[in-house]
Design a protein around this motif. Structure first.
Motif, short mmCIF file in Angstrom:
data_model
loop_
_atom_site.label_atom_id
_atom_site.label_comp_id
_atom_site.label_asym_id
_atom_site.label_seq_id
_atom_site.Cartn_x
_atom_site.Cartn_y
_atom_site.Cartn_z
N PRO A 59 0.88 -1.08 0.04
CA PRO A 59 0.05 -0.07 -0.13
C PRO A 59 0.76 1.38 0.10
O PRO A 59 1.67 1.53 0.74
CB PRO A 59 -0.61 0.08 1.49
N THR A 85 -4.34 6.91 -3.48
CA THR A 85 -3.88 5.66 -2.79
C THR A 85 -3.94 4.60 -3.94
O THR A 85 -4.73 4.58 -5.06
CB THR A 85 -4.68 5.25 -1.37
N PHE A 89 -8.07 2.59 1.60
CA PHE A 89 -7.72 2.51 3.10
C PHE A 89 -9.16 2.62 3.66
O PHE A 89 -9.93 3.35 3.95
CB PHE A 89 -6.65 3.73 3.23
N SER A 93 -7.81 3.38 9.24
CA SER A 93 -6.24 3.50 8.88
C SER A 93 -5.82 4.80 9.29
O SER A 93 -6.54 5.56 9.55
CB SER A 93 -6.34 3.33 7.51
N VAL A 168 -2.62 0.64 7.12
CA VAL A 168 -3.84 0.48 6.63
C VAL A 168 -4.56 -0.63 7.63
O VAL A 168 -3.71 -1.78 8.01
CB VAL A 168 -3.79 -0.21 4.91
N VAL A 177 2.01 1.28 5.43
CA VAL A 177 1.98 2.12 4.16
C VAL A 177 3.43 2.76 4.14
O VAL A 177 4.01 3.17 5.01
CB VAL A 177 1.03 3.22 4.29
#
Length: 289
Positions: A59, A85, A89, A93, A168, A177
């Motif tokens: 991610p 993104t 998410f 998150s 996340v 992330v």
């Protein structure tokens, strides 16, 4: 049949998965033909083929821009962050923007944030970190804009290195992330080179500040000529004060006539020798007024 596996910390495509076995049949079990399993090849959490077993993605933010509204010291400065993104998410998150050092804004657990996914965040002045917990899902490939205010310090500084990362929400184990450096515009703002870059701060000054008079003989009307150049734009409503012109015979007045491109009158204080002018037009950087 349900069972849990933990995904690796590495991206990968879904491997070929098959199913077979044996059938209990007494002295000799019967083989079950091994066949490739059927995958859905569908989207999950915004990821193409994300339903396929052990397809794993990292991610990240694919867009991670940041800019500021004002590079001048001591003012309230609006940060504008743009984020996209590569997967959904989920609510819960966490987004952390880090490195916004040098701000004069005190630490708080409830810094106001204007966004579609949260209304406040945890601000740490020392580290320059803003941590926001999502109260709404961020969906893949949608642009989210976040606004928040910081106060510029009373000191000049270059824009610090700013990054964004987080986690996340994914159940028992949240996914990191990847923290990446944020993209700066490196553009001019209020006449300041790279003035769009977050927490680039300058001290507004006059780079040219000359004054002369037309006549040194007593009792006559004497024209003062002032030449000014600034190092940034001075917006409408800014104030210029020329002080120390003591000894004049001109009485105090709130409407001394001024001939300039940015104002038609000023407030003259005879005792202190101060002329205060409120700009009705912007003074632009590096122009002579």
């Amino acid at each position: 049949v349900y069972f849990n596996l933990t995904n690796p910390r590495a991206e990968q495509e879904s491997p070929a998965v098959s199913v077979g076995g044996t059938v209990e049949a007494g002295p000799i079990d019967a083989d079950v033909v091994t066949l490739g399993m059927t995958k859905l090849n569908d989207v999950r959490l915004g990821v193409s083929n994300g339903t396929d077993p052990l397809k794993v993605i990292e991610p990240i933010f694919t867009v991670l821009g940041i800019e500021q509204s004002n590079p001048i010291w001591m003012v309230v400065n609006t940060m504008t962050v743009s984020l996209v993104t590569n997967c959904d998410f989920a609510t819960g998150s966490i987004i952390t923007i880090s490195g916004l050092t040098g701000s004069a804004s005190a630490s708080t657990t409830s810094l106001t944030v204007d966004s579609d996914f949260a209304a406040s965040g945890d601000w740490d002045q020392g580290d320059g970190n803003l941590t926001v917990v999502l109260t709404q899902t961020m969906f893949v490939n949608e642009t989210y804009v976040v606004y928040f205010n910081l106060t510029n310090p009373r000191a000049e500084q270059e824009s610090p290195a700013v990054s964004v990362g987080g986690t996340v929400e994914a159940g028992p184990i949240d996914a990191d992330v990847v923290t990446l450096g944020m993209t700066k515009l490196n553009d001019v703002r209020l006449g300041v080179s790279n003035g769009t870059d977050p927490l680039k701060v300058i001290e507004p000054i006059f780079t040219v500040l000359g004054i002369e008079q037309s006549n040194p003989i007593w009792m006559v009307v004497n024209t003062m000529t002032v030449s000014l150049v600034t190092n940034c734009d001075f917006a409408t409503g800014s104030i210029i004060t020329i002080s120390g012109l003591t000894g004049s015979a001109s009485a105090s007045t709130t409407s001394l006539t001024v001939d300039s491109d940015f104002a038609a009158s000023g407030d003259w204080d005879q005792g202190d020798g101060n002329l205060t002018v409120v700009l009705t037009q912007t003074m632009f950087v590096n122009e002579t007024y």
